[in-house]
Motif scaffolding. Structure first.
Motif, PDB file in Angstrom:
ATOM      1  N   GLY A  50      -6.416 -32.563  15.186  1.00  0.00           N
ATOM      2  CA  GLY A  50      -5.820 -31.753  16.241  1.00  0.00           C
ATOM      3  C   GLY A  50      -6.767 -30.834  16.976  1.00  0.00           C
ATOM      4  N   VAL A  51      -8.020 -30.785  16.562  1.00  0.00           N
ATOM      5  CA  VAL A  51      -9.025 -29.958  17.234  1.00  0.00           C
ATOM      6  C   VAL A  51     -10.268 -30.808  17.435  1.00  0.00           C
ATOM      7  CG1 VAL A  51     -10.403 -27.853  17.145  1.00  0.00           C
ATOM      8  CG2 VAL A  51      -8.125 -27.867  16.116  1.00  0.00           C
ATOM      9  N   ARG A  52     -10.820 -30.793  18.667  1.00  0.00           N
ATOM     10  CA  ARG A  52     -11.966 -31.650  18.981  1.00  0.00           C
ATOM     11  C   ARG A  52     -13.086 -30.839  19.623  1.00  0.00           C
ATOM     12  NH1 ARG A  52      -9.113 -36.021  22.753  1.00  0.00           N
ATOM     13  NH2 ARG A  52      -8.477 -34.032  23.702  1.00  0.00           N
ATOM     14  N   PRO A  53     -14.317 -31.326  19.538  1.00  0.00           N
ATOM     15  CA  PRO A  53     -15.412 -30.663  20.243  1.00  0.00           C
ATOM     16  C   PRO A  53     -15.088 -30.521  21.733  1.00  0.00           C
ATOM     17  CG  PRO A  53     -16.285 -32.256  18.699  1.00  0.00           C
ATOM     18  CD  PRO A  53     -14.798 -32.463  18.709  1.00  0.00           C
ATOM     19  N   GLY A  54     -15.415 -29.374  22.267  1.00  0.00           N
ATOM     20  CA  GLY A  54     -15.128 -29.094  23.672  1.00  0.00           C
ATOM     21  C   GLY A  54     -13.831 -28.345  23.898  1.00  0.00           C
ATOM     22  N   ASP A  55     -12.930 -28.323  22.898  1.00  0.00           N
ATOM     23  CA  ASP A  55     -11.679 -27.570  23.049  1.00  0.00           C
ATOM     24  C   ASP A  55     -11.968 -26.081  23.167  1.00  0.00           C
ATOM     25  OD1 ASP A  55     -10.006 -29.763  22.928  1.00  0.00           O
ATOM     26  OD2 ASP A  55      -9.510 -29.545  20.804  1.00  0.00           O
ATOM     27  N   HIS A  56     -11.220 -25.420  24.036  1.00  0.00           N
ATOM     28  CA  HIS A  56     -11.247 -23.959  24.099  1.00  0.00           C
ATOM     29  C   HIS A  56     -10.210 -23.436  23.108  1.00  0.00           C
ATOM     30  CE1 HIS A  56     -13.401 -23.245  28.156  1.00  0.00           C
ATOM     31  NE2 HIS A  56     -13.744 -24.439  27.667  1.00  0.00           N
ATOM     32  N   VAL A  57     -10.606 -22.460  22.302  1.00  0.00           N
ATOM     33  CA  VAL A  57      -9.733 -22.043  21.204  1.00  0.00           C
ATOM     34  C   VAL A  57      -9.706 -20.525  21.061  1.00  0.00           C
ATOM     35  CG1 VAL A  57     -10.026 -24.185  19.891  1.00  0.00           C
ATOM     36  CG2 VAL A  57     -11.600 -22.281  19.492  1.00  0.00           C
ATOM     37  N   VAL A  58      -8.580 -20.049  20.531  1.00  0.00           N
ATOM     38  CA  VAL A  58      -8.428 -18.675  20.073  1.00  0.00           C
ATOM     39  C   VAL A  58      -8.283 -18.731  18.557  1.00  0.00           C
ATOM     40  CG1 VAL A  58      -6.886 -16.670  20.027  1.00  0.00           C
ATOM     41  CG2 VAL A  58      -7.403 -17.805  22.195  1.00  0.00           C
ATOM     42  N   SER A 109     -14.208 -21.907  11.248  1.00  0.00           N
ATOM     43  CA  SER A 109     -12.772 -21.692  11.078  1.00  0.00           C
ATOM     44  C   SER A 109     -12.153 -22.948  10.486  1.00  0.00           C
ATOM     45  CB  SER A 109     -12.127 -21.353  12.425  1.00  0.00           C
ATOM     46  OG  SER A 109     -12.240 -22.453  13.329  1.00  0.00           O
ATOM     47  N   THR A 110     -10.836 -22.968  10.398  1.00  0.00           N
ATOM     48  CA  THR A 110     -10.089 -24.132   9.914  1.00  0.00           C
ATOM     49  C   THR A 110      -8.927 -24.401  10.862  1.00  0.00           C
ATOM     50  OG1 THR A 110      -8.904 -22.620   8.436  1.00  0.00           O
ATOM     51  CG2 THR A 110     -10.691 -23.898   7.466  1.00  0.00           C
ATOM     52  N   ALA A 111      -8.301 -25.542  10.718  1.00  0.00           N
ATOM     53  CA  ALA A 111      -7.274 -25.940  11.683  1.00  0.00           C
ATOM     54  C   ALA A 111      -6.092 -24.979  11.711  1.00  0.00           C
ATOM     55  CB  ALA A 111      -6.794 -27.360  11.370  1.00  0.00           C
ATOM     56  N   ASP A 112      -5.769 -24.355  10.578  1.00  0.00           N
ATOM     57  CA  ASP A 112      -4.584 -23.493  10.533  1.00  0.00           C
ATOM     58  C   ASP A 112      -4.765 -22.181  11.295  1.00  0.00           C
ATOM     59  OD1 ASP A 112      -6.244 -23.161   7.972  1.00  0.00           O
ATOM     60  OD2 ASP A 112      -5.108 -21.304   8.001  1.00  0.00           O
ATOM     61  N   ASN A 113      -6.005 -21.778  11.587  1.00  0.00           N
ATOM     62  CA  ASN A 113      -6.194 -20.535  12.354  1.00  0.00           C
ATOM     63  C   ASN A 113      -6.954 -20.762  13.656  1.00  0.00           C
ATOM     64  OD1 ASN A 113      -8.764 -20.917  11.130  1.00  0.00           O
ATOM     65  ND2 ASN A 113      -9.166 -18.709  11.110  1.00  0.00           N
ATOM     66  N   THR A 114      -6.980 -22.000  14.131  1.00  0.00           N
ATOM     67  CA  THR A 114      -7.676 -22.353  15.374  1.00  0.00           C
ATOM     68  C   THR A 114      -6.660 -22.887  16.372  1.00  0.00           C
ATOM     69  OG1 THR A 114      -9.664 -22.885  14.091  1.00  0.00           O
ATOM     70  CG2 THR A 114      -9.557 -23.716  16.346  1.00  0.00           C
ATOM     71  N   ILE A 115      -6.418 -22.132  17.435  1.00  0.00           N
ATOM     72  CA  ILE A 115      -5.368 -22.454  18.402  1.00  0.00           C
ATOM     73  C   ILE A 115      -6.011 -22.956  19.693  1.00  0.00           C
ATOM     74  CG2 ILE A 115      -3.302 -21.624  19.565  1.00  0.00           C
ATOM     75  CD1 ILE A 115      -3.265 -21.366  16.467  1.00  0.00           C
ATOM     76  N   VAL A 116      -5.746 -24.198  20.036  1.00  0.00           N
ATOM     77  CA  VAL A 116      -6.275 -24.769  21.279  1.00  0.00           C
ATOM     78  C   VAL A 116      -5.520 -24.180  22.462  1.00  0.00           C
ATOM     79  CG1 VAL A 116      -6.673 -26.892  22.581  1.00  0.00           C
ATOM     80  CG2 VAL A 116      -6.918 -26.891  20.081  1.00  0.00           C
ATOM     81  N   ALA A 119       0.437 -20.898  16.653  1.00  0.00           N
ATOM     82  CA  ALA A 119       0.241 -22.120  17.437  1.00  0.00           C
ATOM     83  C   ALA A 119       1.257 -22.231  18.568  1.00  0.00           C
ATOM     84  CB  ALA A 119       0.321 -23.346  16.530  1.00  0.00           C
ATOM     85  N   GLU A 120       2.399 -21.555  18.423  1.00  0.00           N
ATOM     86  CA  GLU A 120       3.416 -21.557  19.470  1.00  0.00           C
ATOM     87  C   GLU A 120       3.350 -20.292  20.319  1.00  0.00           C
ATOM     88  OE1 GLU A 120       7.064 -21.888  17.345  1.00  0.00           O
ATOM     89  OE2 GLU A 120       6.587 -23.855  16.476  1.00  0.00           O
ATOM     90  N   PHE A 121       3.144 -19.154  19.653  1.00  0.00           N
ATOM     91  CA  PHE A 121       3.288 -17.868  20.340  1.00  0.00           C
ATOM     92  C   PHE A 121       2.087 -17.522  21.208  1.00  0.00           C
ATOM     93  CE2 PHE A 121       3.733 -13.095  20.205  1.00  0.00           C
ATOM     94  CZ  PHE A 121       4.880 -13.048  20.989  1.00  0.00           C
TER      95      PHE A 121
END
Length: 362
Positions: free
Chosen positions: A75-83, A145-152, A314-316
């Motif tokens: 669910g997360v890929r290189p180039g994604d912008h994330v919070v 980071s890890t997928a659970d705290n990385t929001i695209v 991930a929603e909010f």
């Protein structure tokens, strides 16, 4: 990966900008090139209580661009912008119930959580750095980071604005939109107009016919709060606020939010409420508020706590950023941008009330 980081060596001393080496992402990990990181009160409190015998790497409002991902990341890929935000296990009863801020493993995952692998995530001068704060430690040019705290997020969003949504803005806005949920005709009193309180004011402004009063000592922040939608801003230094606010709100506020963590302020917030009203506390303070139990019971009032805005990040976070993009949540008006080498200037400006939310950039 060699980069620069803002380290704390001694809780009583200033921060130091020094080179560090960030490891490559291993299984389940994500390497993020940090563009910006908000400075949160929690960073400063943790630093004061932190270890003085080795470098500590804080930061838990990071935002950036994914550089690379390790095996088993979905669910997360290189180039994604994330919070980047807080970690949660996703499997305990609270996580399954949609309350990840109250995850049963929250302390283990967020308070300098250990890596699942043997190698340190971050090194300085060949030795390990105490890291893993909120699963990110984003006061550095790169963070793991890890997928659970990385929001695209939408790549068109300014990452310096987006960064504080990982904690402070999420906390204040969520306290209003998710926990208090005032309806038309409501009166909301917000105690403290820092980043969390101002985010609450902005959130209330997105709700129809919700009136807001702010209690704040800084004249600059009182002026900004009214510019952002508060109907009135009260200076507590001018005298007791309870009677003034009860009169202003026509017999008592319907909702209140305490961001200060000061027991006496929480007691004032409760006393200001009308019958059947609720105060939410988000400030992590110490002590016992001097509460009139008869007032609490006879008027059916409620006091409740709230972590991270009771949100599912991930929603909010994307929802709030959509409001920002639409011009309905002008969070950029709260932010002061500083190069990460200027952290002491940023903190001085915040203490002086010149800015609400300092954001470091790389």
């Amino acid at each position: 990966m060699r980069t620069t980081a803002v380290l704390s060596r001694d809780p009583a001393a200033g921060f130091a900008v020094e080179p560090v080496d960030i490891d490559e992402p291993l299984a389940g990990e994500i390497l993020v090139r940090i563009v910006a990181a908000g400075i949160c009160h929690t960073d400063l409190v943790t630093r004061r209580a932190g270890s003085a015998d080795r470098p500590v790497l804080l930061g838990h409002e990071g935002a950036g661009v994914v550089e690379s991902v390790g095996p088993q990341v979905r669910g997360v890929r290189p180039g994604d912008h994330v919070v980047l935000t807080f970690r949660h296990c996703g499997a305990c009863a609270n996580c399954v119930a949609g309350r990840p801020a109250y995850c049963a493993r929250s302390v283990v995952l967020n308070q300098f959580g250990r890596r699942a692998h043997a190698a340190p995530r971050v090194r300085h001068a060949g030795g390990p750095v105490l890291d893993g704060f909120f699963g990110q430690s984003s006061f550095a040019g790169y963070a793991l980071s890890t997928a659970d705290n990385t929001i695209v997020v939408d790549p068109s969003i300014d990452l310096a604005v987006a960064a504080p949504f990982g904690c402070g803005f999420q906390t204040g806005a969520g306290a209003v939109l998710n926990a208090l949920r005032p309806g038309p005709g409501a009166w909301l009193v917000v105690y403290g107009a820092g980043a969390v309180g101002m985010a609450a004011v902005l959130a209330a402004a997105t709700m129809p016919e919700v009136r807001v009063a702010v209690v704040e000592t800084s004249p600059v922040r009182r002026e900004l709060a009214t510019a952002l939608g508060a109907e009135v801003a009260v200076d507590p230094a001018e005298g007791p606020t309870v009677a003034r606010l009860r009169e202003l709100t026509g017999g008592g506020a319907t909702h209140a939010l305490d961001t200060t963590g000061i027991p006496s302020v929480l007691a004032d917030a409760l006393a200001t409420l009308g019958t059947g009203a609720t105060v939410v506390a988000v400030g992590l303070g110490r002590g016992t508020p001097p509460i009139d139990v008869s007032d609490l019971v006879l008027h059916g009032k409620t006091i409740r706590g709230c972590l991270e805005g009771d949100s599912v990040p991930a929603e909010f976070i994307p929802r709030l950023l959509d409001l920002y993009a639409a011009g309905q949540f002008p969070a950029d008006r709260l932010i002061g941008r500083y190069r990460h080498t200027e952290i002491e200037t940023a903190l001085a400006d915040q203490r002086a009330g010149r800015i609400v939310k300092p954001v470091l950039t790389w």
